[in-house]
Design an enzyme around this catalytic site. Structure first.
Site, PDB file in Angstrom:
ATOM      1  CB  THR A 391      -0.596  -0.037   1.196  1.00 50.08           C
ATOM      2  OG1 THR A 391      -2.222  -1.124   1.080  1.00 50.08           O
ATOM      3  CG2 THR A 391      -1.335   1.127   1.065  1.00 50.08           C
ATOM      4  CB  THR A 409      -4.415  -0.036  -0.568  1.00 51.94           C
ATOM      5  OG1 THR A 409      -3.717  -1.275  -0.572  1.00 51.94           O
ATOM      6  CG2 THR A 409      -5.832  -0.214  -0.707  1.00 51.94           C
ATOM      7  N   GLY A 483      -0.952  -2.860   5.924  1.00 50.05           N
ATOM      8  CA  GLY A 483      -2.159  -4.244   6.398  1.00 50.05           C
ATOM      9  C   GLY A 483      -2.604  -2.934   8.294  1.00 50.05           C
TER      10      GLY A 483
HETATM   11  O1  DON Z   1      -7.138  -1.423   3.550  1.00 55.15           O
HETATM   12  C1  DON Z   1      -6.666  -1.795   4.008  1.00 55.15           C
HETATM   13  O2  DON Z   1      -6.501  -2.260   4.740  1.00 55.15           O
HETATM   14  C2  DON Z   1      -5.386  -2.936   3.671  1.00 55.15           C
HETATM   15  N1  DON Z   1      -5.933  -3.321   1.832  1.00 55.15           N
HETATM   16  C3  DON Z   1      -3.971  -2.065   3.502  1.00 55.15           C
HETATM   17  C4  DON Z   1      -3.171  -2.985   2.845  1.00 55.15           C
HETATM   18  C5  DON Z   1      -1.673  -2.348   3.019  1.00 55.15           C
HETATM   19  O3  DON Z   1      -1.483  -2.131   3.651  1.00 55.15           O
HETATM   20  C6  DON Z   1      -0.546  -3.475   2.774  1.00 55.15           C
HETATM   21  N2  DON Z   1       0.477  -2.893   3.135  1.00 55.15           N
HETATM   22  N3  DON Z   1       1.792  -2.864   3.464  1.00 55.15           N
END
Ligand code: DON
Length: 586
Positions: A391, A409, A483
């Site tokens: 992201t 993302t 995440g």
């Molecule tokens: O919207 C969300 O919470 C996830 N799709 C975000 C994913 C994410 O941050 C991956 N990063 N390292």
């Protein structure tokens, strides 16, 4: 009321929904942090910085934003330019085939607004598509190929920002991204590694292989890489706004490609997609006003709950172990609530008034012991958050004091790995952010909840937490990927900013994270010194090195800009964990 809270927490006999209802009844018109039409404090309106700052995950994207500012654009035009450039140069993290969430602050009238360009489920969404014949979760359809992709929100969100908040036409704000896509650029190590890591999946779809493995191999260091199909799609966005992507030639190509590969999108899904403006969540904490993400993000609610709990402690007076103890206990309680209640506000009734209430936080605080960890098993059950791999976040302040905090993302590394033929658009795999199979553990052993079950047109819950913090004399624009750790990274960044740290210090700080389950504190190497680790161990904490999904990658990729309004100094900083990022003041 306090007595009621205490009784509830000690008995653990009542379910959270019962508590929610009873608290709602008890609270009546108690303070709710989300206002209908928020405006920031007058102190932040009186001044303009006179120059601008941008921090993003890639220097080409930061420079794209600065170029658009130099052409007379404002922070919102620059946000469009940065997001579009990231779609080209950092496709492993975000892009036209994904979605974003943004908090904007408009200087001229102090308007604070949340832009929700989150993906939606197609009308034909079917939970069975995410099950194997034996009923176990099918992680492949959830994460790879067109079934894993929600209807993209990014093009609609960028068009909305340009039209309602920008000064320049999309033709000008998209020009740098179109140029980079057409003329080419040198992929950084992070993109080259992502392509190498995903090459098996990319080879499953001819258009994905053609785009990312042009010489039948991942790009090599120093080689120029072009993206002519995406250049064309961006040109159509520049010429026609989002009409082409959602209803025109690009829409038809997207549908044809998705159907050919077994997906279930329809023209009506694309045509009915709308990016939305929502009231942000406003948290007041120690004289600072934090403007952050409401549902369908869980981030702002969790941050509000944590800060409301922490407002009962004088963190500055505590030793490191006790400071971490109280912060982690607040994280644990917020994450317990997070997946149980939250989902798309257009579909789910949520007890937001309760979750955001200082009285609710008072009750939670009373369940925290001064020298002992509360095992998560002692708190009534809820579910943990879903993590992800990639992201991107960027932060902008312009010369007039307009601000954009944008987290974008495609979900996991290179999203679904599916490129829709003829468009250059890499589709997201955001469907995995739904609880696709209610009450079935996913690959991480995590459970989903009904509030976040998929439904036609519904937005999947997100952890993205773009935020703006306005203090008595200093302002910060802050956010990160990561995440479920997004929420705790942003929280720790806000606390460090309030402690007086600079943008450079905030992005470099070591991170820690607790998400209720599993019941461990996730840490980076050397987050705590030996004495603090030992003291926290005595309180009953267990630690796990790394992030919740077991990857050894660095945590997050913070991009922060700060404005000291007393000295009128701007700072822009990009996370030192990733060398391609650039924070720049101009
Ligand atoms: O919207 C969300 O919470 C996830 N799709 C975000 C994913 C994410 O941050 C991956 N990063 N390292």
């Amino acid at each position: 009321m306090e007595e009621n809270h205490r009784r509830w927490f000690s008995s653990q006999a009542l379910s959270l929904p019962v508590l929610a209802l009873s608290l709602l009844l008890m609270l009546g018109s108690a303070a709710c942090a989300a206002d209908a039409a928020p405006r920031s404090a007058p102190s932040s309106l009186a001044q303009r910085p006179g120059h601008a700052a941008i921090a993003s995950a890639n220097f080409l994207a930061t420079n794209a934003g600065l170029e658009v500012l130099a052409r007379g654009g404002n922070a919102f035009d620059a946000a469009v330019a940065v997001a579009a450039a990231l779609s080209v140069v950092e496709p492993e993290s975000s892009g036209l085939g994904g979605g974003f969430m943004a908090v904007l602050h408009r200087a001229k009238d102090g308007r604070d607004v949340f832009i929700d360009a989150r993906e939606t489920a197609p009308a034909a969404v079917n939970s069975k598509d995410y099950l194997n014949p034996d009923g176990s979760p099918n992680r492949d359809t959830a994460l790879k190929g067109p079934l894993s992709a929600g209807i993209p929100g990014e093009p609609a969100g960028l068009a909305l920002i340009a039209q309602r908040y920008g000064k320049l036409p999309l033709r000008e704000s998209l020009a740098p991204a179109i140029r980079i896509a057409r003329d080419g650029f040198k992929p950084d190590a992070r993109l080259r590694d992502a392509i190498a890591e995903e090459q098996k999946n990319l080879r499953r779809w001819p258009a994905s292989a053609a785009k990312y493995l042009p010489a039948d191999a991942p790009p090599v260091a120093g080689a120029i890489w072009r993206d002519p199909d995406q250049a064309r799609t961006l040109e159509l966005l520049a010429a026609h706004g989002d009409a082409d992507f959602y209803r025109g030639a690009t829409a038809k190509k997207l549908i044809a490609a998705v159907h050919a590969a077994g997906g279930n999108w329809s023209m009506a899904d694309l045509a009915s997609y709308r990016a939305k403006e929502r009231a942000p969540i406003i948290v007041n904490y120690r004289g600072y006003r934090i403007i952050t993400a409401p549902p369908p993000s869980s981030g702002g609610v969790a941050i509000a709950e944590i800060l409301n709990i922490l407002s009962g402690y004088d963190l500055g007076q505590l030793d490191q172990a006790h400071r971490v103890h109280y912060i982690v206990e607040a994280m644990r309680r917020a994450f317990r609530d997070h997946n149980d209640y939250l989902g798309d506000p257009d579909f789910v009734k949520m007890p937001l008034q309760m979750l955001l209430s200082p009285y609710y936080a008072d009750g939670l605080r009373q369940s925290i012991l001064p020298d002992k960890a509360t095992p998560s098993s002692m708190l009534p059950a809820a579910e943990a958050a879903q993590p992800g791999m990639h992201t991107t976040h960027f932060s902008i302040i312009d010369a007039d004091g307009n601000m954009a905090s944008v987290t974008s993302t495609v979900n996991y590394t290179l999203g679904s790995t599916f490129v829709a033929a003829g468009t250059g658009v890499l589709l997201n795999d955001e469907m995995d952010d739904f609880a696709l199979v209610p009450n079935q553990p996913n690959v991480y052993g995590l459970l989903g909840s009904v509030a976040n079950a998929p439904a036609p047109g519904k937005r999947m819950l997100s952890s993205m937490t773009p935020s703006i913090v306005i203090g008595p004399t200093r302002t910060a624009v802050i956010g990160s990927p990561g995440g479920s750790t997004i929420i705790t990274q942003v929280l720790e960044g806000i606390l460090h900013f309030i402690d007086g740290q600079s943008a450079q210090q905030i992005v470099a700080d070591k991170r820690y994270h607790h998400q209720y389950l599993p019941d461990v504190i996730f840490v980076e190497p050397d987050t705590f010194d030996a004495a603090t680790t030992a003291e926290l161990g005595r309180m009953g904490y267990r630690f796990r090195l790394g992030d919740p999904w077991g990857s050894n990658e660095a945590w997050g990729f913070m991009n922060v800009v700060t404005w000291n309004r007393s000295s009128n100094r701007l700072d822009a900083a990009s996370d030192p964990r990733h060398p391609s990022g650039l924070g720049k003041v101009q």
